[in-house]
Every structure is written in structure tokens, then in C-alpha cells.
Design a protein around this motif. Structure first.
Motif, PDB file in Angstrom:
ATOM      1  N   SER A  10      53.114   1.483  -2.709  1.00  0.00           N
ATOM      2  CA  SER A  10      53.368   0.877  -3.906  1.00  0.00           C
ATOM      3  C   SER A  10      54.974   0.018  -2.985  1.00  0.00           C
ATOM      4  O   SER A  10      55.421  -0.538  -2.386  1.00  0.00           O
ATOM      5  N   ASP A  11      56.368   1.138  -3.630  1.00  0.00           N
ATOM      6  CA  ASP A  11      57.646   0.731  -3.161  1.00  0.00           C
ATOM      7  C   ASP A  11      58.563   1.460  -2.947  1.00  0.00           C
ATOM      8  O   ASP A  11      59.611   1.443  -2.705  1.00  0.00           O
ATOM      9  N   LYS A  12      57.171   2.469  -1.834  1.00  0.00           N
ATOM     10  CA  LYS A  12      58.051   3.404  -0.868  1.00  0.00           C
ATOM     11  C   LYS A  12      57.627   2.732   0.340  1.00  0.00           C
ATOM     12  O   LYS A  12      56.721   2.242   1.158  1.00  0.00           O
ATOM     13  N   PHE A  13      58.184   2.872   1.294  1.00  0.00           N
ATOM     14  CA  PHE A  13      59.286   2.554   2.579  1.00  0.00           C
ATOM     15  C   PHE A  13      59.670   4.173   3.471  1.00  0.00           C
ATOM     16  O   PHE A  13      59.761   4.689   2.995  1.00  0.00           O
ATOM     17  N   GLU A  14      58.759   3.616   4.792  1.00  0.00           N
ATOM     18  CA  GLU A  14      59.446   5.251   6.088  1.00  0.00           C
ATOM     19  C   GLU A  14      60.597   4.150   6.906  1.00  0.00           C
ATOM     20  O   GLU A  14      60.551   3.058   7.667  1.00  0.00           O
ATOM     21  N   LEU A  15      61.524   4.859   6.825  1.00  0.00           N
ATOM     22  CA  LEU A  15      62.394   4.770   8.032  1.00  0.00           C
ATOM     23  C   LEU A  15      63.318   5.722   8.913  1.00  0.00           C
ATOM     24  O   LEU A  15      63.546   7.134   8.470  1.00  0.00           O
ATOM     25  N   ASN A  16      63.105   5.524   9.976  1.00  0.00           N
ATOM     26  CA  ASN A  16      64.001   7.027  11.159  1.00  0.00           C
ATOM     27  C   ASN A  16      63.096   8.572  10.383  1.00  0.00           C
ATOM     28  O   ASN A  16      64.391   9.361  10.831  1.00  0.00           O
ATOM     29  N   GLY A  17      61.493   8.322  10.348  1.00  0.00           N
ATOM     30  CA  GLY A  17      61.455   9.160   9.480  1.00  0.00           C
ATOM     31  C   GLY A  17      61.696  10.405   8.649  1.00  0.00           C
ATOM     32  O   GLY A  17      61.267  11.313   7.876  1.00  0.00           O
ATOM     33  N   THR A  18      62.523   8.935   7.289  1.00  0.00           N
ATOM     34  CA  THR A  18      62.861   9.541   6.025  1.00  0.00           C
ATOM     35  C   THR A  18      61.802   8.536   5.330  1.00  0.00           C
ATOM     36  O   THR A  18      61.915   6.911   5.680  1.00  0.00           O
ATOM     37  N   MET A  19      60.846   9.192   4.442  1.00  0.00           N
ATOM     38  CA  MET A  19      60.456   8.638   3.249  1.00  0.00           C
ATOM     39  C   MET A  19      62.030   7.912   2.217  1.00  0.00           C
ATOM     40  O   MET A  19      63.051   8.400   1.794  1.00  0.00           O
ATOM     41  N   TYR A  20      61.945   6.277   1.787  1.00  0.00           N
ATOM     42  CA  TYR A  20      62.670   5.792   0.870  1.00  0.00           C
ATOM     43  C   TYR A  20      61.999   4.678  -0.655  1.00  0.00           C
ATOM     44  O   TYR A  20      60.577   4.444  -0.171  1.00  0.00           O
ATOM     45  N   GLN A  21      62.977   5.180  -1.673  1.00  0.00           N
ATOM     46  CA  GLN A  21      61.953   4.555  -2.745  1.00  0.00           C
ATOM     47  C   GLN A  21      62.244   3.399  -2.682  1.00  0.00           C
ATOM     48  O   GLN A  21      63.821   3.310  -3.069  1.00  0.00           O
ATOM     49  N   MET A  22      62.362   2.358  -3.396  1.00  0.00           N
ATOM     50  CA  MET A  22      62.761   0.992  -3.919  1.00  0.00           C
ATOM     51  C   MET A  22      63.379   1.189  -5.413  1.00  0.00           C
ATOM     52  O   MET A  22      62.823   1.978  -6.009  1.00  0.00           O
ATOM     53  N   VAL A  23      64.489   0.642  -5.302  1.00  0.00           N
ATOM     54  CA  VAL A  23      64.930   1.434  -6.863  1.00  0.00           C
ATOM     55  C   VAL A  23      65.115  -0.452  -7.869  1.00  0.00           C
ATOM     56  O   VAL A  23      65.780  -1.745  -7.377  1.00  0.00           O
ATOM     57  N   GLU A  24      64.876   0.226  -9.253  1.00  0.00           N
ATOM     58  CA  GLU A  24      64.658  -1.590 -10.103  1.00  0.00           C
ATOM     59  C   GLU A  24      66.150  -0.441 -11.119  1.00  0.00           C
ATOM     60  O   GLU A  24      65.737   0.113 -12.022  1.00  0.00           O
ATOM     61  N   PRO A  25      67.464  -1.086 -11.575  1.00  0.00           N
ATOM     62  CA  PRO A  25      68.540  -0.468 -11.841  1.00  0.00           C
ATOM     63  C   PRO A  25      68.067  -0.569 -13.210  1.00  0.00           C
ATOM     64  O   PRO A  25      67.821  -2.040 -13.678  1.00  0.00           O
ATOM     65  N   ASP A  26      68.134   0.163 -13.905  1.00  0.00           N
ATOM     66  CA  ASP A  26      68.701  -0.030 -15.354  1.00  0.00           C
ATOM     67  C   ASP A  26      70.306   0.761 -16.204  1.00  0.00           C
ATOM     68  O   ASP A  26      69.907   1.316 -16.989  1.00  0.00           O
ATOM     69  N   SER A  27      70.643   0.682 -14.532  1.00  0.00           N
ATOM     70  CA  SER A  27      72.057   1.528 -15.227  1.00  0.00           C
ATOM     71  C   SER A  27      72.919   1.161 -14.260  1.00  0.00           C
ATOM     72  O   SER A  27      72.811   1.469 -12.746  1.00  0.00           O
ATOM     73  N   PHE A  28      74.721   1.566 -14.468  1.00  0.00           N
ATOM     74  CA  PHE A  28      75.337   0.514 -13.107  1.00  0.00           C
ATOM     75  C   PHE A  28      75.456   1.869 -12.167  1.00  0.00           C
ATOM     76  O   PHE A  28      75.094   1.607 -10.936  1.00  0.00           O
ATOM     77  N   ASP A  29      75.069   3.293 -12.647  1.00  0.00           N
ATOM     78  CA  ASP A  29      74.649   4.229 -10.976  1.00  0.00           C
ATOM     79  C   ASP A  29      72.889   3.935 -10.479  1.00  0.00           C
ATOM     80  O   ASP A  29      73.471   3.985  -9.083  1.00  0.00           O
ATOM     81  N   GLU A  30      72.514   3.501 -10.784  1.00  0.00           N
ATOM     82  CA  GLU A  30      71.429   2.774 -10.004  1.00  0.00           C
ATOM     83  C   GLU A  30      71.467   2.063  -9.581  1.00  0.00           C
ATOM     84  O   GLU A  30      70.901   2.364  -8.990  1.00  0.00           O
ATOM     85  N   LEU A  31      72.173   1.164  -9.823  1.00  0.00           N
ATOM     86  CA  LEU A  31      73.279  -0.386  -9.078  1.00  0.00           C
ATOM     87  C   LEU A  31      73.100  -0.229  -7.909  1.00  0.00           C
ATOM     88  O   LEU A  31      72.621  -0.282  -6.657  1.00  0.00           O
ATOM     89  N   MET A  32      74.338   1.121  -7.623  1.00  0.00           N
ATOM     90  CA  MET A  32      74.536   1.622  -6.633  1.00  0.00           C
ATOM     91  C   MET A  32      73.618   1.818  -5.656  1.00  0.00           C
ATOM     92  O   MET A  32      73.788   1.510  -4.680  1.00  0.00           O
ATOM     93  N   LYS A  33      72.986   2.723  -6.113  1.00  0.00           N
ATOM     94  CA  LYS A  33      71.838   3.035  -5.355  1.00  0.00           C
ATOM     95  C   LYS A  33      70.343   1.978  -5.130  1.00  0.00           C
ATOM     96  O   LYS A  33      70.014   2.162  -3.561  1.00  0.00           O
ATOM     97  N   ALA A  34      70.634   0.878  -6.097  1.00  0.00           N
ATOM     98  CA  ALA A  34      69.673   0.063  -5.497  1.00  0.00           C
ATOM     99  C   ALA A  34      70.552  -1.000  -3.974  1.00  0.00           C
ATOM    100  O   ALA A  34      69.671  -1.272  -3.050  1.00  0.00           O
ATOM    101  N   PHE A  35      71.883  -0.635  -4.304  1.00  0.00           N
ATOM    102  CA  PHE A  35      72.520  -1.847  -2.943  1.00  0.00           C
ATOM    103  C   PHE A  35      72.495  -0.771  -2.091  1.00  0.00           C
ATOM    104  O   PHE A  35      72.402  -1.334  -0.720  1.00  0.00           O
ATOM    105  N   GLU A  36      72.562   0.797  -1.899  1.00  0.00           N
ATOM    106  CA  GLU A  36      72.066   1.443  -0.345  1.00  0.00           C
ATOM    107  C   GLU A  36      70.818   1.537  -0.069  1.00  0.00           C
ATOM    108  O   GLU A  36      70.240   1.113   1.078  1.00  0.00           O
ATOM    109  N   ILE A  37      69.782   1.365  -0.552  1.00  0.00           N
ATOM    110  CA  ILE A  37      68.760   0.969  -0.390  1.00  0.00           C
ATOM    111  C   ILE A  37      68.205  -0.867   0.103  1.00  0.00           C
ATOM    112  O   ILE A  37      67.746  -0.664   1.080  1.00  0.00           O
TER     113      ILE A  37
END
Length: 317
Positions: A10-37
Motif C-alpha cells: 500500500s502506502d508503506k515503504f522501508e528505508l534503513n530498517g525503518t518503516m515509513y508511511q506516506m502522508v495524505e495531509p488534511d491539516s497543516f501539521d500533517e502537511l509538515m509530516k508529508a514534507f518530512e516523508i
């Protein structure tokens, strides 16, 4: 590092042994997290060998960019006049010209000056807004929502105070305690301080210091506290609202133990005192960040550094 994209779901991926999830933002704070991803994905691309296929990474990057752009399109009606005014104010404050700003940001000459006109329908790209905010060391939210020229004197100082507390909370440099109130039992010290009482319908009434005693104020959420500001005094934040209005305000106070199990307290500031709600917005963001970290699993700083080093993240875990 794992680059086995056949395994991501789905929207998950792995890098350097850590799992990450894509972010579909619906708030400003989530937008910042989306930029981090997005930055994490770009890191994955940069770590590939020159002859490795990067198509899977590029697909992820495009999907995350689309999520970001979708949110930006939805919020594209931010107050351009406020942004223009703030850029003008910052340039004047630091004795810079528009061309200087464009060179500092590494963007084409004339791009900002052509775009940031108060009556223009065009908007700066969020990436450029982000770069401007980083350059002047302020938040994107403050840049596009607050009138920086008005954030002077005590108001500006208090905004900076809350923003720094929020940053320290995000980095887990300070810890917060829940002292109860609406969602859990109120800490007994408040009974001694005479700040709270229970109404007939079970709500928590707040005897807001310095307020008209005939007005009814009610707790909006639990009280939170930290010793991260002062070693000997506990800073507490009390969210409350008036019976006549649902707008939430925040009282910031110091509390400390006295003799015979007594407690003293004093006002730091009340966001209620600022009539335009500027302080309430920043206080809310701080409060929500503190609550999020309060419910997180506590890990000592030295252990966090160890785990971060093991995961190859340096001190950014």
C-alpha cells in the motif's frame, strides 16, 4: 539498507530498517509530516548506486508530491496579502532587497516580486514559502497567518515563547505531565489552590484568577504541566472557555509547593487578555503538541540518542 520494493504494501515503504508511511495531509501539521516523508524518499533516491533502478522510488516520490499538491490546492486561498505584508516587513527589518532574498533562496530573479502582489491571484509555491520561513527562522504557519509587524512588544515575545516550547516538545527536550481535569481526576493540589469546583451538571468550573467572579468559566480539557521552563516552579497550562462562548483560551501560570502542603501560584500570562486571538492559536498548537507527546512512550534522552545512532539517524530521532 533495504531497497526491496516488492515487499512494500500500500502506502508503506522501508528505508534503513525503518518503516515509513506516506502522508495524505488534511491539516497543516500533517502537511509538515508529508514534507518530512518526501525528504525521506529523496534520501532513498540519493543513496542508490548510479546504476540502480530508481523507478519505484520515483513512483513513491510522485505519489507523495501529489498528496502534498492536493492539500496545497485545497488551501490555496491563504491570505496572500498577509504573506506579502510579512515578506515586505522582513525585508525592511533586515535591510534586504527582494533581489537579495531571491539570491539567498537560490531562485530565479524576479520570481517573488512578480508573484507576491497583494491583488495578484498567483501564489508562491509552498516550497518557496517554506524556504522563506526557514531563512528567517519562523514557522510557515506564522508567515502566512500572522501579521508579523503586529507581533511586537509583549505579544511577539509570548508568541516566540510558545513557539519555542512547541519546538522543544517536538524534539522531546521537555516533558509534560497531565494534571487531570475534564478527562481524568483533577490533581489534589488544585483543591488547595481553589481553582476548580464541580458544577451541578458535572462540569469543572474554573475560578480564573483576575476575572470577574460573576462570569462562569469552564475547563475545556485537562491541565498539563512541565518543569522544562523553570527548575523549581511547575508551569501549568489551563484550557478554558466562557459559558457564553465556545472559544477556548489558555492561562499560563507557575505553581510551586509552600509549607504545610500548600501551593503558591502566579500568572505568567493569559491568552484571554489578547483581544484578537493571536495568542490562542499558538497556545492551542503548543497544547496539542504537548498532549501528543504526553501519550507517547517515554524514553530517556541518552537512550533516544543510542537508538537513533543504531538506526543511523544521528540525533534526529
Amino acid at each position: 539498507m533495504s531497497r526491496q520494493f516488492d515487499e512494500y504494501m500500500s502506502d508503506k515503504f522501508e528505508l534503513n530498517g525503518t518503516m515509513y508511511q506516506m502522508v495524505e495531509p488534511d491539516s497543516f501539521d500533517e502537511l509538515m509530516k508529508a514534507f518530512e516523508i518526501r525528504d525521506v524518499i529523496q534520501t532513498g533516491i540519493s543513496q542508490l548506486m548510479h546504476d540502480e533502478d530508481d523507478s519505484a522510488w520515483q513512483t513513491l516520490l510522485q505519489e507523495q508530491e501529489d498528496y502534498i499538491q492536493g492539500y496545497i490546492d485545497r488551501i490555496g486561498d491563504f491570505n496572500n496579502g498577509c504573506l506579502v505584508k510579512n515578506i515586505t516587513y522582513l525585508l525592511k527589518k533586515y535591510s534586504l532587497r527582494m533581489g537579495d532574498l531571491e539570491r539567498l533562496l537560490g531562485i530565479s530573479a524576479g520570481y517573488i516580486s512578480r508573484t507576491v502582489k497583494e491583488n495578484s491571484s498567483k501564489k508562491l509555491s509552498i516550497d518557496v514559502v517554506w524556504k522563506i520561513a526557514e531563512l528567517f527562522e519562523i514557522s510557515v504557519q506564522k508567515l502566512i497567518e500572522d501579521d508579523l509587524s503586529d507581533l511586537s512588544g509583549n505579544i511577539g515575545m509570548l508568541v516566540d515563547f510558545m513557539d519555542k516550547l512547541k519546538e522543544q516538545t517536538e524534539c522531546v527536550e521537555i516533558e509534560w505531565d497531565n494534571l487531570g481535569g475534564v478527562k481524568s481526576e483533577t490533581d489534589e493540589r488544585f483543591d488547595q489552590m481553589g481553582l476548580f469546583s464541580t458544577t451541578e451538571d458535572g462540569r469543572i468550573r474554573y475560578a480564573a484568577p483576575g476575572r470577574n467572579s460573576k462570569m462562569i468559566f469552564l475547563l475545556a480539557d485537562d491541565v498539563i504541566s512541565t518543569y522544562g521552563v523553570d527548575e523549581y516552579k511547575q508551569m501549568i497550562i489551563i484550557p478554558f472557555y466562557s459559558e457564553k462562548s465556545s472559544d477556548v483560551h489558555y492561562d499560563f501560570m507557575f505553581a510551586w509547593p509552600k509549607k504545610d502542603d500548600m501551593y503558591g501560584f502566579e500568572k505568567i500570562f493569559y491568552s484571554y487578555d489578547e483581544p484578537f486571538g493571536t495568542l490562542d492559536g499558538h497556545a492551542k498548537r503548543l497544547y496539542e503538541e504537548a498532549k501528543e507527546h504526553f501519550f507517547d512512550v517515554p524514553v530517556a534522552n541518552d537512550m533516544r540518542k543510542f537508538i537513533a545512532g543504531y538506526l543511523g539517524k544521528g540525533g534526529d530521532a
